[in-house]
Design a protein around this motif. Structure first.
Motif, short mmCIF file in Angstrom:
data_model
loop_
_atom_site.label_atom_id
_atom_site.label_comp_id
_atom_site.label_asym_id
_atom_site.label_seq_id
_atom_site.Cartn_x
_atom_site.Cartn_y
_atom_site.Cartn_z
N GLN A 1 0.63 -1.18 0.03
CA GLN A 1 -0.03 -0.08 0.06
C GLN A 1 0.89 1.33 0.06
N ALA A 2 1.88 1.35 0.70
CA ALA A 2 2.79 2.35 0.76
C ALA A 2 3.58 2.94 -0.65
N VAL A 3 3.56 1.98 -1.41
CA VAL A 3 4.35 2.33 -2.61
C VAL A 3 3.16 2.47 -3.79
N THR A 4 1.96 2.61 -3.35
CA THR A 4 0.97 2.49 -4.40
C THR A 4 0.43 4.08 -4.55
N HIS A 5 0.57 4.82 -5.58
CA HIS A 5 0.37 6.01 -5.83
C HIS A 5 -1.15 6.32 -6.01
N ALA A 6 -1.85 7.41 -5.74
CA ALA A 6 -3.18 7.41 -6.11
C ALA A 6 -3.48 7.11 -7.52
N SER A 7 -2.94 7.39 -8.51
CA SER A 7 -3.05 7.27 -9.82
C SER A 7 -3.12 5.62 -9.97
N MET A 8 -2.87 4.96 -9.22
CA MET A 8 -3.05 3.36 -9.48
C MET A 8 -4.09 2.66 -8.47
N SER A 9 -4.69 3.40 -7.66
CA SER A 9 -5.64 3.26 -6.87
C SER A 9 -6.85 2.49 -7.43
N SER A 10 -7.54 1.65 -6.86
CA SER A 10 -8.86 1.07 -7.25
C SER A 10 -9.57 0.57 -6.17
N ALA A 11 -11.03 0.19 -6.62
CA ALA A 11 -11.67 -0.49 -5.66
C ALA A 11 -11.09 -1.55 -4.64
N ASN A 12 -10.17 -2.34 -5.22
CA ASN A 12 -9.60 -3.52 -4.62
C ASN A 12 -7.95 -3.03 -4.33
N ARG A 13 -7.55 -1.78 -4.48
CA ARG A 13 -6.10 -1.54 -4.18
C ARG A 13 -6.25 -0.33 -3.63
N ASP A 14 -5.80 -0.09 -2.15
CA ASP A 14 -5.47 1.36 -1.55
C ASP A 14 -4.33 1.96 -2.08
N ASP A 15 -4.43 3.13 -1.91
CA ASP A 15 -3.12 3.91 -2.26
C ASP A 15 -2.51 4.56 -1.06
N ASN A 16 -1.57 5.15 -0.96
CA ASN A 16 -0.65 5.32 -0.07
C ASN A 16 -1.09 6.90 0.83
N GLN A 17 -2.14 7.53 0.41
CA GLN A 17 -2.35 8.92 1.00
C GLN A 17 -2.56 8.72 2.41
N ARG A 18 -3.48 8.04 2.93
CA ARG A 18 -3.72 7.88 4.34
C ARG A 18 -2.45 7.54 5.10
N LEU A 19 -1.59 6.63 4.58
CA LEU A 19 -0.32 6.37 5.07
C LEU A 19 0.59 7.54 4.90
N GLU A 20 0.70 8.19 4.14
CA GLU A 20 1.34 9.57 4.09
C GLU A 20 1.02 10.61 5.09
N PHE A 21 -0.28 10.56 5.54
CA PHE A 21 -0.86 11.70 6.56
C PHE A 21 -0.15 11.16 8.04
N LEU A 22 -0.19 9.70 7.91
CA LEU A 22 0.43 9.25 9.30
C LEU A 22 1.80 9.38 9.46
N GLY A 23 2.67 8.81 8.43
CA GLY A 23 3.96 8.83 8.27
C GLY A 23 4.46 10.18 8.61
N ASP A 24 4.04 11.36 8.33
CA ASP A 24 4.41 12.71 8.43
C ASP A 24 4.45 12.92 9.78
N ARG A 25 3.32 12.41 10.70
CA ARG A 25 3.26 12.82 12.00
C ARG A 25 4.32 11.88 12.97
N VAL A 26 4.48 10.74 12.43
CA VAL A 26 5.67 9.79 12.81
C VAL A 26 7.00 10.28 12.69
N LEU A 27 7.21 10.90 11.44
CA LEU A 27 8.54 11.39 11.18
C LEU A 27 8.70 12.71 12.01
N GLY A 28 7.77 13.88 12.26
CA GLY A 28 7.95 14.92 12.82
C GLY A 28 8.15 14.68 14.23
#
Length: 228
Positions: free
Chosen positions: A26-53
């Motif tokens: 999921q982490a390496v799946t960009h929104a341009s490749m998301s589908s009903a059966n494949r989650d993209d990485n945007q939610r993980l990006e949101f979380l990762g920004d906070r972990v890094l901070g």
């Protein structure tokens, strides 16, 4: 879930073997490749920004116990900004394993700074969810390496530095003017001018307005410092 050979190789470069490999996928799946059966990485990006901070804030406090908030803030910003994140992503060749849609791939998405910066944040979140905060913290500090202890004590992005230069001389903040935009909609190229009310001006070109503004500010600041 079984990982591809490419993602297994990436795990080695990253230095973390996933117990839940679907998180890495999921982490390496960009929104341009998301589908009903494949989650993209945007939610993980949101979380990762906070972990890094959190990791960087803690590391900076530990590194310099006498630093003020005013000293810590620019150092923190330098360590978590997209340019730094993208540099770390290139260090482990994250771009090679990103899952991109055709248009994003054709527009050079594997090399785009913003995309790489977002994706490394998603990967950090995946590690955090897979193994917890301490594991994510250890990995982040290893990947960022000497960047933490060597961060410039006066680390500021170019736009901030230029604004402070102007304010110190009683001038209005600089303005940024879009000179031109070229290229297709999916891969635009912007030329931006940074200007002071006294007439000094420098331009720069980049693949996003933000990058072009930063580069133009840097060019103008360099010119002003050289003429001082």
């Amino acid at each position: 879930m079984k990982l591809s050979a490419e993602l297994k190789s990436f795990q080695d470069r990253l230095g973390h073997t996933f117990k839940r490999p679907e998180l890495l996928a999921q982490a390496v799946t960009h929104a341009s490749m998301s589908s009903a059966n494949r989650d993209d990485n945007q939610r993980l990006e949101f979380l990762g920004d906070r972990v890094l901070g959190l990791v960087m804030a803690e590391a900076l406090l530990k590194l310099d116990t006498g630093a003020t908030e005013g000293q810590l803030a620019p150092r923190f910003n330098a360590l978590v900004r997209k340019e730094t994140c993208a540099d770390v992503a290139r260090q482990i060749d994250l771009g090679a394993v990103l899952r991109l849609g055709r248009s994003e791939m054709l527009s050079g998405g594997r090399r785009k700074q913003a995309l790489l910066g977002d994706s490394i944040e998603a990967v950090l979140a995946a590690v955090y969810l897979d193994a917890g905060f301490e594991t994510a913290k250890t990995l982040i500090l290893r990947l960022w390496g000497d960047r933490v202890k060597n961060v410039d004590e006066d680390a500021r992005d170019a736009k901030t530095a230029l604004q402070e230069w102007a304010q110190a001389r009683g001038l209005q903040p600089p303005s940024y003017v879009e000179v031109s935009r070229a290229g297709p909609d999916h891969a635009p190229v912007f030329t931006i001018a940074a200007e002071l009310e006294t007439g000094e001006r420098r331009e720069a070109t980049a693949g996003s307005k933000r990058q072009a503004e930063q580069a133009a500010a840097g060019n103008l600041l360099s010119a002003l410092e050289q003429s001082a």
